[in-house]
Design an enzyme around this catalytic site. Structure first.
Site, short mmCIF file in Angstrom:
data_model
loop_
_atom_site.label_atom_id
_atom_site.label_comp_id
_atom_site.label_asym_id
_atom_site.label_seq_id
_atom_site.Cartn_x
_atom_site.Cartn_y
_atom_site.Cartn_z
CB VAL A 1 -16.31 -40.57 -65.37
CG1 VAL A 1 -17.34 -41.87 -65.43
CG2 VAL A 1 -15.54 -40.67 -63.98
N GLY A 2 -16.84 -39.42 -68.23
CA GLY A 2 -17.65 -39.20 -69.45
C GLY A 2 -16.84 -39.68 -70.64
CE LYS B 1 -22.80 -46.52 -60.18
NZ LYS B 1 -22.46 -45.82 -59.12
N GLY C 1 -21.96 -36.62 -64.79
CA GLY C 1 -20.83 -36.60 -64.12
C GLY C 1 -19.93 -35.98 -64.73
CB SER C 2 -16.00 -36.06 -63.79
OG SER C 2 -15.62 -37.35 -64.10
CD GLU D 1 -17.01 -29.71 -62.92
OE1 GLU D 1 -16.87 -30.63 -63.38
OE2 GLU D 1 -18.24 -29.27 -63.15
CB CYS E 1 -22.50 -29.75 -63.81
SG CYS E 1 -24.25 -30.11 -63.72
C1 UN1 Z 1 -26.31 -30.05 -62.00
O1 UN1 Z 1 -25.62 -29.33 -61.42
O2 UN1 Z 1 -25.94 -31.29 -62.14
O3 UN1 Z 1 -29.90 -25.19 -62.61
C2 UN1 Z 1 -27.76 -29.73 -62.72
C3 UN1 Z 1 -29.46 -25.98 -61.85
C4 UN1 Z 1 -30.24 -27.25 -61.34
C5 UN1 Z 1 -29.77 -28.53 -62.05
C6 UN1 Z 1 -28.24 -28.61 -61.93
N1 UN1 Z 1 -31.60 -26.80 -61.36
O4 UN1 Z 1 -28.45 -25.68 -61.30
#
Ligand code: UN1
Length: 497
Positions: free
Chosen positions: A232-233, A175, A228-229, A385, A284
């Protein structure tokens, strides 16, 4: 004519059972429709899961090196299509072409790594305490894997999950984020072209509530991998607890770059610009806090503000653009809200803070790269965040204070320290609470063959990438073969008293 996309279930492309659809638009120009996609519901999830369950019976028996051969073909096909995939991704989610090419490359690297794992996937043979007995522990697949992925790395992140899942013998119900369904569809097409059999890969488009949570709660889905966030996690954790399934969660971050007084400031500047504003801050691993040694604070802030003002916003397809749009209206609104929050808390805008006007930007979800100065560690803009182009700058008095502030959030994904002093570097490596630490490099730039994941509320302890992802995507089966011809009782017959 708008392109119409479909689900792929049991070897057939099909619409949602309800016939409902949703549209996906280019975030740099919302007049441009990328395509329409099935708005699936629980019935579609049920069908996909039951087909994946059936396909597991045969797929798990295909030798791992054969599955590895398919992964190698997947990598080769992606190499051939790299430019087209990158352009499609930029249209769909906005980041600049250099970055979408990198995103596809991360998928290629993951495919070749998975291919090589087909001839490893090592278990262990272990001595037995009894004579004429053989002990071993081997990795076995678990069953149907649910894969729920975000829009910021629409190719790389699905490949981090799907390739090791397939290589180790799982069948998959996928998904993808509803902001990047076209890239996800291309990935499924590549898997099919490379020879992944019917039923082994299934894609179900639609919303997180109905389709995503439908997969997570499904009693016939054995494990779920989600990025994800954190909000949600946590919900996923709760829903998955109902069937006690295994869940890998890669969640939020509030990553900091710490620049010490002895650092190479030009290098640290390049690092923070890339870490904070690459992917429009929507990673992230993005740098969202900059911790500056008071000895270089004023000088570095000047350098940073001057360079940030020169960053060019625009469509990621144009060659001279540095920063693309936010993914959608909701995400830009979040950024605007945090700008308000920062100002109310008493932080000062160094640059940015607005929605840009003119220059062909009026039909995209653009937001200026934004720097907040005089931020305090407990300000919301230094704790929460934001997932956008906003950097909070904090002054620190020492390495120790810097590390303490760096550690002072609920997250712990990536971190970065700039220093020329080897002692400072190793102290920081030892004391930083994060899954990833970079020395003299920005918080972004993880490589496909290395463990990826965070501590604290960034996740639940699993790692993606490299060899470590196979700890999630396999179960240990312990095997004892007694070839003595008699009953040998462990712990009893080999000890006389
Ligand atoms: C993400 O931000 O969800 O190191 C992954 C990094 C990327 C992967 C990020 N190669 O920022």
């Amino acid at each position: 004519m708008t392109k119409k996309f479909q689900n792929f279930i049991d070897g057939k492309w099909c619409d949602a059972i309800s016939g409902k659809t949703f549209e996906n638009r280019n975030p740099s120009n919302w007049d441009e429709v990328v395509g329409t996609f099935p708005k699936s519901s629980k019935e579609d999830v049920d069908r996909a899961v039951s087909e994946a369950r059936k396909a597991f019976d045969t797929w798990r028996l295909v030798p791992e090196p054969k599955r590895g051969d398919i992964m190698r073909k997947v990598g080769d096909l992606m190499v051939g299509k790299k430019e087209d995939l990158a352009r499609q991704m930029t249209r769909e989610m906005g980041k600049v072409l250099a970055e979408t090419r990198g995103d596809v490359q991360e998928g290629i690297d993951t495919a070749y790594y998975a291919s090589s794992e087909g001839r490893r996937l090592f278990g262990r043979t272990v001595p037995s305490e009894l004579p004429n007995k053989f002990n071993m522990a081997m990795r076995v697949p678990i069953g149907v894997a649910g894969v729920v992925t975000p829009w910021n790395f629409p190719m790389a992140i699905p490949t981090w999950k799907i390739f090791p899942a397939l290589l180790s013998g799982h069948t998959v119900v996928f998904k993808p984020a509803s902001d990047t369904p076209a890239t996800a569809t291309s990935l499924v097409e590549i898997l099919l072209e490379a020879g992944v059999p019917e039923g082994v890969i299934n894609i179900v488009h639609g919303g997180g509530g109905e389709v995503g949570m439908g997969i997570v709660g499904h009693p016939d889905v054995d494990l779920v991998s989600f990025t994800g966030s954190t909000v949600v996690g946590k919900k996923i954790s709760e829903v998955a607890a109902g069937t006690l399934k295994r869940v890998s969660l890669e969640l939020g971050g509030k990553n900091a770059q710490l620049v010490m007084g002895d650092a190479d400031l030009d290098l640290a500047l390049e690092g923070v610009l890339w870490g904070a504003f690459g992917t429009t801050g929507q990673r992230c691993t993005a740098t969202s806090r900059l911790l500056l040694d008071e000895r270089i604070y004023d000088k570095f802030v000047d350098m940073l503000v001057t360079r940030t003002r020169k960053l060019r916003l625009g469509s990621g397809l144009l060659p001279d653009v540095d920063v693309g749009p936010c993914i959608n209206e909701g995400q830009r609104k979040t950024v605007q809200e945090y700008v308000e929050i920062g100002l109310k808390e008493g932080a000062r805008l160094g640059t940015g803070g607005h929605v840009p006007k003119g220059n062909g930007l009026e039909k995209g979800w653009f937001h200026e790269p934004t720097i907040f100065l005089d931020v305090r560690p407990n300000h919301r803009i230094a704790q929460e965040e934001i997932f956008g182009p906003v950097l909070s700058v904090i002054k620190v008095g020492s390495l120790r204070e810097g590390v303490e502030i760096l550690n002072g959030t609920i997250y712990g994904l990536s971190s970065s320290v700039y220093t020329k002093d080897v002692n400072s570097a190793f102290q920081a490596i030892r004391d930083i609470k994060a899954g990833i630490t970079y020395i003299n490099a920005p918080t972004i730039g993880a490589e496909a063959h290395m463990p990826f994941g965070g501590v604290k509320q960034t996740g639940n302890g699993h790692r993606e990438g490299g060899w470590t992802v196979y700890d999630f995507f396999t179960e240990w089966k312990t095997v004892y073969v007694d070839f003595s011809g008699g009953l040998q009782r462990a712990q009893i017959d080999n000890y006389s008293s």
